[in-house]
Write an enzyme that holds these catalytic residues in place. Structure first.
Site, PDB file in Angstrom:
ATOM      1  N   ASP A   1       0.832  -1.198   0.000  1.00 25.85           N
ATOM      2  CA  ASP A   1       0.000   0.000   0.000  1.00 25.85           C
ATOM      3  C   ASP A   1       0.874   1.259   0.000  1.00 25.85           C
ATOM      4  O   ASP A   1       1.763   1.401   0.851  1.00 25.85           O
ATOM      5  CB  ASP A   1      -0.857  -0.073   1.281  1.00 25.85           C
ATOM      6  CG  ASP A   1      -1.943   0.963   1.336  1.00 25.85           C
ATOM      7  OD1 ASP A   1      -1.741   2.091   0.864  1.00 25.85           O
ATOM      8  OD2 ASP A   1      -3.013   0.626   1.887  1.00 25.85           O
TER       9      ASP A   1
ATOM     10  N   ASP B   1      -8.512   2.701  -8.667  1.00 21.25           N
ATOM     11  CA  ASP B   1      -9.767   1.945  -8.592  1.00 21.25           C
ATOM     12  C   ASP B   1     -10.933   2.922  -8.413  1.00 21.25           C
ATOM     13  O   ASP B   1     -10.900   3.773  -7.520  1.00 21.25           O
ATOM     14  CB  ASP B   1      -9.714   0.964  -7.424  1.00 21.25           C
ATOM     15  CG  ASP B   1      -8.691  -0.142  -7.672  1.00 21.25           C
ATOM     16  OD1 ASP B   1      -8.573  -0.596  -8.829  1.00 21.25           O
ATOM     17  OD2 ASP B   1      -8.007  -0.543  -6.722  1.00 21.25           O
TER      18      ASP B   1
HETATM   19  C1  LIG Z   1      -7.440   0.050 -11.913  1.00 19.89           C
HETATM   20  S1  LIG Z   1      -5.903  -0.562 -11.467  1.00 19.89           S
HETATM   21  C2  LIG Z   1      -4.825   0.352 -12.562  1.00 19.89           C
HETATM   22  C3  LIG Z   1      -3.458  -0.246 -12.670  1.00 19.89           C
HETATM   23  C4  LIG Z   1      -2.469   0.532 -13.552  1.00 19.89           C
HETATM   24  N1  LIG Z   1      -2.217   1.852 -12.998  1.00 19.89           N
HETATM   25  C5  LIG Z   1      -2.976   0.643 -14.954  1.00 19.89           C
HETATM   26  O1  LIG Z   1      -3.416   1.749 -15.340  1.00 19.89           O
HETATM   27  O2  LIG Z   1      -2.927  -0.369 -15.687  1.00 19.89           O
HETATM   28  C6  LIG Z   1      -5.608   0.232  -9.898  1.00 19.89           C
HETATM   29  C7  LIG Z   1      -4.412  -0.346  -9.148  1.00 19.89           C
HETATM   30  O3  LIG Z   1      -4.205   0.400  -7.960  1.00 19.89           O
HETATM   31  C8  LIG Z   1      -3.764  -0.494  -6.952  1.00 19.89           C
HETATM   32  N2  LIG Z   1      -4.014   0.129  -5.657  1.00 19.89           N
HETATM   33  C9  LIG Z   1      -5.203   0.287  -5.031  1.00 19.89           C
HETATM   34  N3  LIG Z   1      -5.042   0.873  -3.835  1.00 19.89           N
HETATM   35  C10 LIG Z   1      -3.709   1.096  -3.694  1.00 19.89           C
HETATM   36  C11 LIG Z   1      -2.901   1.655  -2.662  1.00 19.89           C
HETATM   37  N4  LIG Z   1      -3.449   2.115  -1.524  1.00 19.89           N
HETATM   38  N5  LIG Z   1      -1.566   1.725  -2.857  1.00 19.89           N
HETATM   39  C12 LIG Z   1      -1.004   1.272  -4.003  1.00 19.89           C
HETATM   40  N6  LIG Z   1      -1.727   0.726  -5.013  1.00 19.89           N
HETATM   41  C13 LIG Z   1      -3.044   0.641  -4.864  1.00 19.89           C
HETATM   42  C14 LIG Z   1      -4.588  -1.751  -7.200  1.00 19.89           C
HETATM   43  O4  LIG Z   1      -3.993  -2.908  -6.619  1.00 19.89           O
HETATM   44  C15 LIG Z   1      -4.634  -1.796  -8.722  1.00 19.89           C
HETATM   45  O5  LIG Z   1      -3.582  -2.586  -9.256  1.00 19.89           O
END
Ligand SMILES: C[S@@+](CC[C@H](N)C(=O)[O-])C[C@H]1O[C@@H](n2cnc3c(N)ncnc32)[C@H](O)[C@@H]1O
Length: 262
Positions: A143, A165
């Site tokens: 995270d 997300d």
């Molecule tokens: C919709 S995906 C997009 C992934 C990538 N950025 C893309 O555009 O292909 C959102 C990503 O954010 C990550 N994520 C969600 N909350 C997070 C956090 N608190 N810290 C780091 N990553 C996070 C999720 O695991 C997910 O892989």
């Protein structure tokens, strides 16, 4: 990603650390507790990818980020982690690492940290890094909020938040990464004039982010949401899917400063 946020999770079910089978981390001093609602694991990893997590991750991962490893929340020694780096950039939620690896390759003098709690994404990124070198790229397989806590104040020159997300349901809005609490963490860790780059294909997320940023005096939106990506934009896996499905990306830049918080 589906309608409810991380599409890899069943409808409305929050997979916290404990629910995902992880040991629940001890709350750090000050009692801050954070749930993570995304998913940590997907399909069973092929042996090669599992081996990358066991071997290659060790040399890329940043020690002393999670509260178990650093309960006193000692700041990281950024100069030792990125010797000689011209700047320090962060990508939050790098997914499979397509943008992260392309950015590291295009900016070899910049120290770059990628955060991603989804282990299959981390493994995919490590596979893309095999044989690439790119010593200025380090990973936090978790995270981003825990990393932001321990970055020195005013250390980041650029932050990428690409297709966070969406959490479209009203009752899940407080799970969105763009929140007052997370903007506080970013504002502390970003240098004056540092850039926050946000991309999303969800119009309501863009409205939500613009409203959250406009309420504050420590961020200034530059221009407004644009349908044109930034120069040298390599795209992301999620963006390619959004485009295939007919959703339009929007891009926003905000600068840290000039004020000192809301
Ligand atoms: C919709 S995906 C997009 C992934 C990538 N950025 C893309 O555009 O292909 C959102 C990503 O954010 C990550 N994520 C969600 N909350 C997070 C956090 N608190 N810290 C780091 N990553 C996070 C999720 O695991 C997910 O892989």
């Amino acid at each position: 990603v589906g309608e409810d946020g991380p599409g890899r999770q069943p409808e409305g079910r929050a997979l916290t650390d404990a629910a995902a089978g992880e040991p629940a981390p001890a709350a750090p001093p000050g009692g801050v507790w954070r749930n993570f609602y995304g998913r940590r694991r997907g399909k069973t990893l092929r042996a090669r990818r599992q081996a990358l997590l066991e071997d290659a991750l060790a040399s890329r991962a940043i020690p002393g980020v999670d509260p178990q490893a650093n309960p006193e929340r000692r700041p990281l020694d950024v100069a030792a982690l990125f010797p000689g780096a011209a700047d320090l950039w962060l990508e939050i939620g790098f997914g499979g690492g397509e943008h992260l690896v392309a950015t590291a390759a295009a900016h070899p003098r910049v120290g770059l940290i990628g955060c991603e709690p989804f282990v299959n994404g981390v493994a995919m990124c490590l596979a893309a890094l095999e044989g690439r070198g790119l010593p200025g790229l380090r990973l936090h397989p978790g995270d981003a909020r825990w990393l932001l806590d321990v970055l020195p104040e005013a250390s980041l020159g650029r932050v990428f938040l690409l297709y966070p997300d969406p959490w479209p349901k009203r009752r899940h809005r407080d799970r969105r990464f763009v929140s007052d609490a997370n903007l506080d963490l970013l504002a502390r860790a970003m240098k004056p004039g540092a850039e926050l780059r946000l991309a999303t294909d969800v119009p309501d997320y863009m409205r939500h982010a613009c409203a959250a940023l406009r309420r504050r005096s420590d961020f200034t939106i530059v221009g407004g949401p644009s349908s044109d990506p930034w120069e040298g934009w390599p795209g992301t896996r999620y963006e390619a899917k959004a485009l295939r499905e007919g959703r339009a990306p929007a891009y926003l830049r905000a600068e840290r400063g000039p004020g000192a918080g809301p």
